[in-house]
Design an enzyme around this catalytic site. Structure first.
Site, PDB file in Angstrom:
ATOM      1  CG  ASP A 141      -1.961  -1.035   1.224  1.00 18.08           C
ATOM      2  OD1 ASP A 141      -2.496  -1.316   0.134  1.00 18.08           O
ATOM      3  OD2 ASP A 141      -2.255  -1.607   2.293  1.00 18.08           O
ATOM      4  CG  ASP A 143       0.886   2.649   4.587  1.00 20.75           C
ATOM      5  OD1 ASP A 143      -0.312   2.332   4.552  1.00 20.75           O
ATOM      6  OD2 ASP A 143       1.811   1.811   4.648  1.00 20.75           O
TER       7      ASP A 143
END
Length: 226
Positions: A141, A143
């Site tokens: 991901d 972040d």
């Protein structure tokens, strides 16, 4: 003084404290980290953390064999920190992400800046940008940290993140002026939920379920102070 995801650089004594409490299999990795001059990351404090201490951590690159990261959690004295910065600004990490993410992330950063919003990055993307080691994987991901100073900035930031999340694997948190942070996806969903919905707010010292209105009130406090 400190917040989760802050970056800290240690004194010689600080590194001695880290090594003294680290597992044996982590020492060679920590020595590499120290020699390279890379920072540690501030993490959530334990209950018994003294007022004169700060909790920090190191996450080594994922192992090729299983993708797991060796993580070292420790604590040092405040006097062991020779320099501190907030989390890495997103603009400083654009060259560290896969090529297929760069154009979209650059566009998000520009749109956020145009709205007066600064975005920071933590996790795998930040660590790859800071160290040059391989952290970002296909399933990683991105972040992000959004730090709004008004309700208008909050809503604009959430809308930007949601729009760009359609093409990018965005995750991360909204950080409010008092230091409490909430996953931006959870907060956005709470606005569409029934009244009384609570969200998980993480502070440096504790985690608690709170109403979004309580967090938004801290933005109103900033407005009045200005």
């Amino acid at each position: 003084m400190f917040a989760r995801h802050d970056l800290v650089w240690l004194t010689h004594r600080g590194w001695d404290r880290v090594r003294a409490g680290a597992p044996q299999d982590a020492l060679v990795h920590l020595d590499t980290w120290r020699e390279a001059g890379w920072p540690a990351v501030v993490r959530r404090a334990e209950m018994d953390l003294a007022a004169s201490e700060v909790a920090i951590g190191f996450a080594m690159p994922p192992r090729a064999v299983d993708g797991n990261k060796l993580r070292v959690a420790c604590r040092v004295e405040l006097s062991d920190v020779k320099r501190r910065t907030r989390a890495l600004p997103l603009v400083g990490a654009l060259d560290a992400v896969p090529v297929e993410w760069r154009e979209g992330l650059a566009r998000l950063e520009q749109e956020a800046a145009g709205a007066g919003l600064g975005l920071a990055v933590y996790g795998s993307v930040a660590l790859e940008a800071l160290t040059g080691q391989h952290y970002v994987r296909p399933e990683s991901d991105i972040d992000l940290l959004l730090r709004p100073l008004s309700r208008a900035q909050l809503m604009t930031g959430l809308a930007l993140l949601a729009a760009h999340a359609q093409a990018l694997p965005l995750d991360g948190e909204v950080v409010f002026p008092d230091g409490r942070a909430v996953a931006w996806k959870e907060l956005r969903a709470a606005f569409d939920s029934a009244a009384g919905t609570r969200v998980l707010a993480k502070a440096l010292e504790r985690v608690a379920l709170v109403k979004p209105e309580e967090l938004i009130a801290t933005l109103e406090d900033v407005k009045w102070l200005n």
